[in-house]
Design an enzyme around this catalytic site. Structure first.
Site, PDB file in Angstrom:
ATOM      1  N   SER A 136      26.338  37.808 -17.228  1.00  0.00           N
ATOM      2  CA  SER A 136      25.869  37.139 -15.593  1.00  0.00           C
ATOM      3  C   SER A 136      27.660  37.237 -15.217  1.00  0.00           C
ATOM      4  O   SER A 136      27.644  36.015 -15.516  1.00  0.00           O
ATOM      5  CB  SER A 136      24.656  36.567 -15.179  1.00  0.00           C
ATOM      6  OG  SER A 136      24.751  35.695 -13.982  1.00  0.00           O
ATOM      7  N   LYS A 162      26.011  41.629 -14.993  1.00  0.00           N
ATOM      8  CA  LYS A 162      24.949  41.358 -13.118  1.00  0.00           C
ATOM      9  C   LYS A 162      25.946  41.006 -12.093  1.00  0.00           C
ATOM     10  O   LYS A 162      26.615  39.650 -12.717  1.00  0.00           O
ATOM     11  CB  LYS A 162      24.226  40.691 -13.793  1.00  0.00           C
ATOM     12  CG  LYS A 162      23.350  39.466 -13.637  1.00  0.00           C
ATOM     13  CD  LYS A 162      21.860  38.966 -12.848  1.00  0.00           C
ATOM     14  CE  LYS A 162      21.922  37.422 -13.028  1.00  0.00           C
ATOM     15  NZ  LYS A 162      20.312  36.361 -13.806  1.00  0.00           N
ATOM     16  N   LYS A 164      26.421  38.176  -9.194  1.00  0.00           N
ATOM     17  CA  LYS A 164      26.106  37.462  -8.454  1.00  0.00           C
ATOM     18  C   LYS A 164      26.725  38.147  -7.281  1.00  0.00           C
ATOM     19  O   LYS A 164      27.246  38.378  -6.090  1.00  0.00           O
ATOM     20  CB  LYS A 164      26.515  35.974  -8.505  1.00  0.00           C
ATOM     21  CG  LYS A 164      26.090  35.351  -9.936  1.00  0.00           C
ATOM     22  CD  LYS A 164      24.545  35.056  -9.677  1.00  0.00           C
ATOM     23  CE  LYS A 164      23.977  34.529 -10.968  1.00  0.00           C
ATOM     24  NZ  LYS A 164      22.636  34.274 -11.167  1.00  0.00           N
ATOM     25  N   ASP A 189      22.567  39.315  -8.874  1.00  0.00           N
ATOM     26  CA  ASP A 189      20.762  38.241  -8.365  1.00  0.00           C
ATOM     27  C   ASP A 189      21.521  37.871  -7.087  1.00  0.00           C
ATOM     28  O   ASP A 189      22.542  37.490  -7.552  1.00  0.00           O
ATOM     29  CB  ASP A 189      21.311  37.511  -9.793  1.00  0.00           C
ATOM     30  CG  ASP A 189      19.951  36.211  -9.884  1.00  0.00           C
ATOM     31  OD1 ASP A 189      19.755  36.619  -8.630  1.00  0.00           O
ATOM     32  OD2 ASP A 189      20.472  35.701 -10.393  1.00  0.00           O
ATOM     33  N   GLU A 214      18.014  41.457  -8.257  1.00  0.00           N
ATOM     34  CA  GLU A 214      17.433  40.351  -8.756  1.00  0.00           C
ATOM     35  C   GLU A 214      17.119  39.041  -7.773  1.00  0.00           C
ATOM     36  O   GLU A 214      18.052  38.908  -6.882  1.00  0.00           O
ATOM     37  CB  GLU A 214      17.932  39.026  -9.960  1.00  0.00           C
ATOM     38  CG  GLU A 214      16.742  38.405 -10.470  1.00  0.00           C
ATOM     39  CD  GLU A 214      18.033  38.057 -12.012  1.00  0.00           C
ATOM     40  OE1 GLU A 214      19.058  38.369 -12.428  1.00  0.00           O
ATOM     41  OE2 GLU A 214      17.727  36.897 -11.667  1.00  0.00           O
ATOM     42  N   ASP A 239      12.807  36.910 -10.555  1.00  0.00           N
ATOM     43  CA  ASP A 239      13.166  35.214 -11.128  1.00  0.00           C
ATOM     44  C   ASP A 239      12.078  33.924 -11.085  1.00  0.00           C
ATOM     45  O   ASP A 239      11.305  33.342 -11.212  1.00  0.00           O
ATOM     46  CB  ASP A 239      14.679  34.942 -11.161  1.00  0.00           C
ATOM     47  CG  ASP A 239      15.233  33.902 -12.093  1.00  0.00           C
ATOM     48  OD1 ASP A 239      14.264  33.467 -12.445  1.00  0.00           O
ATOM     49  OD2 ASP A 239      16.486  33.605 -11.995  1.00  0.00           O
ATOM     50  N   LYS A 263      12.325  33.529 -17.929  1.00  0.00           N
ATOM     51  CA  LYS A 263      13.651  31.903 -18.446  1.00  0.00           C
ATOM     52  C   LYS A 263      12.128  30.940 -19.215  1.00  0.00           C
ATOM     53  O   LYS A 263      11.783  30.241 -18.116  1.00  0.00           O
ATOM     54  CB  LYS A 263      13.544  31.178 -17.611  1.00  0.00           C
ATOM     55  CG  LYS A 263      14.909  32.509 -16.873  1.00  0.00           C
ATOM     56  CD  LYS A 263      15.658  32.032 -16.029  1.00  0.00           C
ATOM     57  CE  LYS A 263      17.169  32.526 -15.253  1.00  0.00           C
ATOM     58  NZ  LYS A 263      17.853  31.921 -13.725  1.00  0.00           N
ATOM     59  N   GLY A 291      18.807  33.419 -18.763  1.00  0.00           N
ATOM     60  CA  GLY A 291      19.562  31.818 -19.154  1.00  0.00           C
ATOM     61  C   GLY A 291      20.052  31.034 -18.053  1.00  0.00           C
ATOM     62  O   GLY A 291      20.049  31.761 -16.717  1.00  0.00           O
TER      63      GLY A 291
HETATM   64  O1  OSB Z   1      19.974  32.662 -11.546  1.00  0.00           O
HETATM   65  O2  OSB Z   1      20.072  33.588 -13.391  1.00  0.00           O
HETATM   66  C1  OSB Z   1      20.327  32.873 -12.931  1.00  0.00           C
HETATM   67  C2  OSB Z   1      22.745  30.581 -13.789  1.00  0.00           C
HETATM   68  C3  OSB Z   1      21.695  28.856 -13.286  1.00  0.00           C
HETATM   69  C4  OSB Z   1      20.960  29.721 -12.709  1.00  0.00           C
HETATM   70  C5  OSB Z   1      20.201  30.113 -12.213  1.00  0.00           C
HETATM   71  C6  OSB Z   1      20.772  31.579 -12.790  1.00  0.00           C
HETATM   72  C7  OSB Z   1      22.198  31.352 -13.249  1.00  0.00           C
HETATM   73  C8  OSB Z   1      22.744  32.887 -14.323  1.00  0.00           C
HETATM   74  C9  OSB Z   1      23.475  32.801 -15.709  1.00  0.00           C
HETATM   75  O3  OSB Z   1      22.955  33.562 -13.942  1.00  0.00           O
HETATM   76  C10 OSB Z   1      22.743  33.154 -16.653  1.00  0.00           C
HETATM   77  C11 OSB Z   1      23.822  33.224 -17.690  1.00  0.00           C
HETATM   78  O4  OSB Z   1      24.770  33.621 -18.139  1.00  0.00           O
HETATM   79  O5  OSB Z   1      22.867  31.292 -18.344  1.00  0.00           O
HETATM   80 MG    MG Z   2      18.203  34.521 -10.850  1.00  0.00          MG
END
Ligand code: OSB
Ligand code: MG
Length: 370
Positions: A136, A162, A164, A189, A214, A239, A263, A291
């Site tokens: 991510s 992925k 952001k 995401d 996402e 999510d 999660k 994560g």
């Molecule tokens: O939306 O998946 C998410 C991290 C913090 C809060 C929300 C998210 C995330 C990540 C990080 O996308 C995923 C990771 O590398 O742990």
């Molecule tokens: Mg997410």
């Protein structure tokens, strides 16, 4: 039997090796609450994934620690349970606050698996010895930096990238990445940054062959996601707005998406995560393990959960060394060519680095039955 004789709460602040920008803010460090449950000469360990402020969902570290001390630990300390699900039932009358409850539940699963001398994943019903992982990637300053960042991780073999996104920074990084890497498995995401008024912009993402989009809409919404899913071809991945197996059932039943990011802590622990997985399988919806920038403790839990058969898309559980100079556990958790080996041994298979944690902990509490 699972007897909870004592508990420890620790709080560690870890500097992140990268600046992680999402639609809801910028992170440069991670506040990691840890819970250790003791019983029968063994320990089970878990990590809280709530943040210092309610930016992702409504839970916070301070709120979670308060609930552990005052509400949840008093319900389990000094008590004996048949298994982790029976223990979790003792917290079942409390509403919401699933990440805080999950700290108790997940530590109990680790302790239980160690008591049975079994790897956690196998106990949950998983069979894999390695799991596919992706990364991510936070919002970058421009297209060139995005493509460079993607290149580094594609070269390391990650199985999915992925990105952001947020309003004003969505089509640009996606177009640049897709042009540079026509063949990769790519997703975005939005962390709830859009509304249905942005339908046109989100529909434009259909041109880039994304595996899913996402959580584009509100953190507590399913209905608008269903409306949006009727207007875009790319599958939506839920999510934030799936906090339980019931949410998963409702979301999939109304067509709010086609994929679920599970999660463990967001849904209240391993047993509920497995129920979300089972609901998704019944609907034919693929799931993957998300994560929260976890330390090695939460990361190991995630890897074990990912061994269940419905986790058919790569998770966010990338190498711990991407995030931390020094982790809170002894074992390295490193992906090779996009495959993360499931830690061997009973429970999560990882051990707290007591030396390091003792040095950097901002808080240390022991709790016993009164
Ligand atoms: O939306 O998946 C998410 C991290 C913090 C809060 C929300 C998210 C995330 C990540 C990080 O996308 C995923 C990771 O590398 O742990
Ligand atoms: Mg997410």
């Amino acid at each position: 039997m699972l007897t909870i004789e004592a508990a420890e709460i620790l709080l560690v602040r870890l500097p992140l090796k990268f600046r992680f920008e999402t639609s809801f803010g910028v992170q440069t460090e991670k506040l990691v609450p840890l819970l250790v449950l003791h019983g029968g000469g063994l320990q089970g360990v878990s990590e809280g994934t709530m943040e210092w402020a309610p930016m992702y969902r409504e839970e916070t570290v301070a709120g979670g620690l308060h609930l552990l001390r005052e509400v949840f630990l008093p319900r389990v300390l000094g008590k004996t349970f048949a298994n982790p699900e029976a223990l979790n039932a003792a917290l079942g009358s409390f509403r919401g606050n699933r990440m805080a409850r999950a700290m108790v539940e997940m530590a109990a699963w680790d302790l239980w698996a160690r008591t049975l001398d079994t790897p956690l994943g196998a106990l949950l019903g998983g069979h894999k010895t390695e799991v596919e992982v992706g990364v991510s990637l936070g919002i970058q300053p421009d297209e060139a930096a995005t493509v460079e960042m993607v290149r580094r991780h594609v070269e390391q073999g990650y199985r999915r990238i992925k990105l952001k996104i947020k309003p004003g920074w969505d089509l640009q990084p996606v177009r640049a990445t897709r042009e540079a890497f026509p063949g990769i498995r790519l997703t975005v995401d939005a962390n709830s940054a859009y509304t249905l008024a942005d339908t046109g912009r989100l529909r434009a993402l259909d041109d880039f062959d994304l595996t899913y989009i996402e959580q584009p809409l509100a953190w507590d919404d399913l209905v608008d996601h269903a409306t949006l899913q009727g207007r875009v071809r790319t599958p939506l991945c839920l999510d934030e707005s799936v906090a339980s197996a019931q949410d998963a059932r409702k979301g999939l039943a109304i067509g709010a998406g086609g994929v679920i990011n599970i999660k463990v802590a967001r849904v209240g622990g391993h047993a509920e995560a497995r129920r979300v997985h089972d609901v998704a399988q019944a609907f034919g919806a693929p799931v993957w393990c998300g994560g929260m920038l976890e330390s090695g403790v939460g990361r190991a839990h995630n890897i074990h959960l990912s061994t269940l058969p419905g986790f058919t898309l790569p998770g966010d559980t990338s190498s711990a060394s991407r995030y931390w100079e020094t982790d809170v556990i002894e074992e390295p958790l490193e992906a090779v060519d996009g495959l993360m080996t499931v830690p061997q041994g009973p429970g999560t298979g990882v051990t707290l680095n007591r030396d390091f944690v003792g040095r950097v902990s901002e808080l240390y509490e022991e709790h016993r039955a009164p």
